[in-house]
Design an enzyme around this catalytic site. Structure first.
Site, PDB file in Angstrom:
ATOM      1  CG  ASP A  35      -1.927   1.233   1.159  1.00 57.75           C
ATOM      2  OD1 ASP A  35      -2.592   1.339   0.198  1.00 57.75           O
ATOM      3  OD2 ASP A  35      -1.886   1.986   1.907  1.00 57.75           O
ATOM      4  CD  GLU A  54      -1.878   6.018   2.908  1.00 58.73           C
ATOM      5  OE1 GLU A  54      -2.675   7.186   2.332  1.00 58.73           O
ATOM      6  OE2 GLU A  54      -2.534   5.058   3.311  1.00 58.73           O
ATOM      7  CG  HIS A  92      -2.023  10.501   4.135  1.00 66.38           C
ATOM      8  ND1 HIS A  92      -1.411  11.598   4.651  1.00 66.38           N
ATOM      9  CD2 HIS A  92      -1.977  10.597   2.943  1.00 66.38           C
ATOM     10  CE1 HIS A  92      -0.846  12.330   3.739  1.00 66.38           C
ATOM     11  NE2 HIS A  92      -1.300  11.692   2.650  1.00 66.38           N
ATOM     12  CG  HIS A 129      -6.602   5.513   4.563  1.00 64.68           C
ATOM     13  ND1 HIS A 129      -6.688   4.817   3.795  1.00 64.68           N
ATOM     14  CD2 HIS A 129      -7.520   6.121   5.082  1.00 64.68           C
ATOM     15  CE1 HIS A 129      -8.230   4.962   3.499  1.00 64.68           C
ATOM     16  NE2 HIS A 129      -8.738   5.388   4.410  1.00 64.68           N
ATOM     17  CG  ASP A 178      -4.538   1.296   5.229  1.00 64.57           C
ATOM     18  OD1 ASP A 178      -4.839   1.141   6.359  1.00 64.57           O
ATOM     19  OD2 ASP A 178      -4.828   2.139   4.174  1.00 64.57           O
TER      20      ASP A 178
END
Length: 229
Positions: free
Chosen positions: A7, A9, A57, A153, A158
């Site tokens: 994942d 960001e 986030h 997040h 995640d």
């Protein structure tokens, strides 16, 4: 089989608008088991983060000020994912950003798929649960995975949650005859087929009695009449 659940960001939604990756989080699965060999890195983007992204986030420009740039961490990152299957929820988003970062760093390095294959769990979830919500939060609820600690997040958090979701989604199905679990083959990804022997006893057929047939026909006639009333 080695899989990397990944994942990211970012500073915003579109790499075409100059947005950059600010966090990469990965967990490793080998033969469907978590190994503990995680990869986690914050990255300085050399641009401001959109306010809307910070609300998602919680990562700020000030926090990233002393972090390495993508070109500083790229060789180690590529070595980590090389030869694996990436497991990503909504893969075009993350892969698009990684490809953009690779191009900015060194166009000769190619794209993500030059190093590994990609499995999109969003596509998989839509195939398994058509017409339903298939966000990561929705899948956690469906598969009874606790994500109550996910207030914001985060790439590593995640990816850890997605690993749990993916393993539940692909963990096989209950064999109704024997009441035990069957799991997909590590080589083919398919469930094993249990064949029934040809020498099995014939099934006993129970015929309806005349009285039962009469009652059944009367019920059908009443239902038909009700439809036209």
């Amino acid at each position: 089989m080695r899989q990397i659940v990944l994942d990211t960001e970012t500073t915003g939604l579109e790499p075409a608008d100059g947005h950059r990756i600010i966090e990469i989080g990965c967990v490793e699965l080998v033969n469907r088991k978590l190994t503990g060999n995680h990869y986690h890195q914050y990255i300085k983007p050399d641009r401001d983060i959109d306010e809307g992204a910070i609300e998602v986030h919680g990562i700020t420009n000030e926090f990233l000020e002393d972090k390495p740039r993508f070109e500083d961490i790229a060789p180690q990152f590529l070595e980590y994912i090389d030869g694996a299957e990436l497991v990503i929820h909504n893969a075009p988003f993350d892969v698009g950003f990684i490809d953009h970062e690779l191009k900015l760093w060194d166009p000769s390095k190619g794209k993500t798929t030059d190093y590994c294959s990609v499995l999109d769990t969003l596509v998989l979830a839509r195939q398994m649960h058509p017409g339903q919500r298939n966000s990561l939060d929705a899948l956690c609820k469906r598969y009874e995975i606790d994500n109550s600690h996910r207030e914001l997040h985060g790439a590593l958090l995640d990816s850890e949650i997605l690993a749990d979701v993916y393993l539940r989604m692909t963990g096989g199905q209950t064999n109704l005859t024997l009441g035990r679990q069957s799991s997909p083959s590590a080589e083919t990804g398919e469930l094993p087929v249990r064949k029934i022997g040809t020498n099995r006893p014939s099934l006993k057929v129970i015929q309806a009695s005349d009285e039962e047939l009469k009652a059944h026909n009367a019920k059908l006639k009443s239902l038909t009449n009700a439809l036209w009333e």
